[in-house]
Design an enzyme around this catalytic site. Structure first.
Site, short mmCIF file in Angstrom:
data_model
loop_
_atom_site.label_atom_id
_atom_site.label_comp_id
_atom_site.label_asym_id
_atom_site.label_seq_id
_atom_site.Cartn_x
_atom_site.Cartn_y
_atom_site.Cartn_z
N ASP A 51 0.83 -1.20 0.00
CA ASP A 51 0.00 0.00 0.00
C ASP A 51 0.86 1.26 0.00
O ASP A 51 2.05 1.21 0.36
CB ASP A 51 -0.91 0.03 1.23
CG ASP A 51 -2.02 -1.02 1.15
OD1 ASP A 51 -2.31 -1.49 0.04
OD2 ASP A 51 -2.58 -1.35 2.21
N TYR A 109 5.29 -9.70 7.63
CA TYR A 109 5.19 -8.26 7.86
C TYR A 109 5.48 -7.96 9.32
O TYR A 109 5.27 -8.80 10.21
CB TYR A 109 3.78 -7.76 7.53
CG TYR A 109 3.51 -7.54 6.06
CD1 TYR A 109 3.72 -6.28 5.49
CD2 TYR A 109 3.03 -8.55 5.26
CE1 TYR A 109 3.47 -6.05 4.14
CE2 TYR A 109 2.77 -8.34 3.91
CZ TYR A 109 2.99 -7.09 3.37
OH TYR A 109 2.73 -6.88 2.03
#
EC number: 5.4.99.12
Length: 248
Positions: A51, A109
């Site tokens: 993103d 992540y």
């Protein structure tokens, strides 16, 4: 020949990895530099989207090229042409069918949270002032491993064919004065990690009970989950591949 390029980037100035029609991306920036270095248009295929504003401490992409004679010299040239917020670490020969996205077997992540205002971390960590119950957050995080459908944590407008992901690890870890959420899965949906973190923080703040997480997951409704946390504190930290992709 096909090459895997290993890189890292600070995502603050970019609208994510993938090329965008009206915004600068990491992919576009790197492809421009490859054109200068190779003197030919060279499309890159990345390991996946990130993103806008999200960082990557480890990222892979592949491209096809004539044989590059001196790898170290080529890496040095790329880094000298790239802006300071993108760095190339390695270039590896792989077989012609190897694919940076489809051959990835796992992705990890990390999300960084600070509980004390810090002028040196405000750009890469999310500041949460009120006390967090980390034990409850970890209890909730561990239950994620029992589910496969994560539609409730996905952006509503997305082109995926399935919302199923296999999470193999999810845990909050204290590293000095930083609280880090670490999560590994075979794949992730758009906005998934930030929505999960936002929900777990609501549990840690006592806004919702741990048991509420089950209701959120089975609802398959994004509006039932917590607010997405800021992108600035999220890092794509690791991508795993089978050794069979290497050109031996």
């Amino acid at each position: 020949m096909r090459y895997f390029i290993e890189l890292a980037y600070n995502g603050k100035a970019y609208h994510g990895w993938q090329n965008q029609p009206n915004a600068i991306s990491v992919q576009e920036t790197l492809e421009k530099v490859l054109f200068i270095a190779l003197q030919v248009q060279t499309p890159l295929v990345g390991a996946g989207r990130t993103d806008a504003g999200v960082h990557a401490s480890e990222y892979f992409a592949h491209f096809d090229s004539e044989k590059i004679a001196v790898i170290d010299k080529f890496i040095y040239k790329l880094n000298s042409l790239l802006p300071d917020d993108i760095a190339v670490y390695d270039l590896v020969e792989v077989n012609d069918e190897a694919h940076a996205r489809f051959n990835a077997t796992g992705r990890s992540y990390e999300y960084y949270v600070v509980q004390q205002k810090d002028p040196f971390k405000f750009e890469t960590a999310h500041y949460v002032k009120n006390e967090l119950d980390v034990d409850k957050m970890n209890l909730a995080a561990s239950t994620l491993l029992n589910y496969t459908d994560f539609k409730c944590f996905s952006k509503s407008k997305t082109d995926v064919h399935t919302y199923n992901c296999k999470i193999s690890a999810a845990q909050w870890v204290k590293e000095k004065d930083v609280l880090v959420f670490k999560i590994t899965a075979d794949r992730f949906l758009r906005n998934m990690v930030r929505a999960i973190v936002g929900t777990l923080l609501e549990i840690g703040l006592g806004k919702i009970p741990v048991s509420r997480l089950h209701e959120i997951l089975v609802s398959r409704d994004r509006q039932e989950a917590g607010t997405s946390v800021p992108a600035k504190a999220l890092f794509l930290a690791k991508i795993e591949y089978p050794t069979s992709i290497l050109n031996k």
